[in-house]
Design an enzyme around this catalytic site. Sequence first.
Site, PDB file in Angstrom:
ATOM      1  N   LYS A  27     -13.633  21.422  -6.798  1.00 26.95           N
ATOM      2  CA  LYS A  27     -14.091  22.817  -6.738  1.00 26.95           C
ATOM      3  C   LYS A  27     -12.905  23.756  -6.541  1.00 26.95           C
ATOM      4  O   LYS A  27     -11.889  23.382  -5.950  1.00 26.95           O
ATOM      5  CB  LYS A  27     -15.146  23.002  -5.651  1.00 26.95           C
TER       6      LYS A  27
ATOM      7  N   LYS B  22     -12.465  16.646   5.199  1.00 27.33           N
ATOM      8  CA  LYS B  22     -11.439  17.335   5.992  1.00 27.33           C
ATOM      9  C   LYS B  22     -10.773  16.416   6.999  1.00 27.33           C
ATOM     10  O   LYS B  22      -9.684  16.714   7.488  1.00 27.33           O
ATOM     11  CB  LYS B  22     -12.042  18.550   6.714  1.00 27.33           C
TER      12      LYS B  22
ATOM     13  N   LYS C   3      -9.424  27.891  -1.992  1.00 28.40           N
ATOM     14  CA  LYS C   3      -8.237  28.609  -1.536  1.00 28.40           C
ATOM     15  C   LYS C   3      -7.282  27.688  -0.803  1.00 28.40           C
ATOM     16  O   LYS C   3      -6.136  28.041  -0.566  1.00 28.40           O
ATOM     17  CB  LYS C   3      -8.652  29.789  -0.648  1.00 28.40           C
TER      18      LYS C   3
END
Length: 329
Positions: A194, A113, A197
């Site tokens: 993976k 991130k 969203k």
Amino acid sequence: MANLRVLSGMQPSGRLTLGNYIGALKNYVKLQHTHDCYFMVVDLHAITVPQEPEALREQSEAVSALYLAAGIDPSKATIFLQSTVSEHAELGWIMTTLSYMGELERMTQFKEKSAGKESVGVGLFTYPSLMAADILLYNADLVPVGDDQRQHLEITRDLAHRFNTRYGDMFKLPEPYYPEVGARIMSLDDASKKMSKSNPNPGSYIAMLDEPDVIRKKISRAVTDSGREVKYDPANKPEISNLMSIYSMCSDLSLAEIEARYEGQGYGPFKKDLAEAVVAVLEPIQARYREIRASGELHDVLRQGRERASELAAATLKQVKEKMGFVVL
Ligand code: AMP
């Protein structure tokens, strides 16, 4: 078994996907029948990246409603919002002070991130310390999560152990609880990533609230391996193996039964049936979701959840503070 405690949570960012459902939510629903369950919406974790206030509110309610729509029964399990139980932030701070820079720097979620970003919020770095607090506040035995939370569960156990060693026995070391198949549902456009969203390509994931026809279209367009054999072989056929995991989790057919059923038929009939299996799982959830959002019952459920969760959380925090030498009045 009823005294074994379960705690888990999901972030109210973006829309929940079929990965969230198969990796975690389906197990929440299952465990409520045998365990003392606490399921929260981790809004304090969501703000580790900037959130629009209106979107945060909407998403927090949407995820709570999806919990109910998926089958969590508030008379069996406690559903609440993390930010409504202030002990999370408080024990989170305490866990932050017990955490080492080095161990937080090793977290792959943090590395992913923060990669390439100019300014990285500190909350993203201390995210695992807050997650440890979430779990330890309830002295949870089991934590149903998907495979991507493995490292976070390990650090939670390390922090629990560190606290116990320093201040005397207090916390159980929680165990992760993964689904047998589907702990890591992959993207429909690339089986090396993976399903998420936050992927900018909506064709890469199935949202739990996608219309049935959108689901059918996304599955028909899902990338497949070359060849035509429906065979579970994650190393050599990652795309088909991923679709087979989804099928198995949405139909209760085993992987072997799926292989046998489509032997010699190629991918076409397999994908068609897969789409119908996913629609059959999600359509009733979507109908209940709309009813719940329209009924206005959500805030009452969340208020009741807050009461139940607060009771346990307050008792734990008091003990923690006593052990650490705070003056408890
Ligand atoms: P998050 O959406 O990151 O808050 O994740 C909520 C829960 O869903 C966590 O337990 C995750 O491990 C799980 N989860 C998220 N994406 C997937 C996926 N693609 N496959 C399996 N589990 C997932």
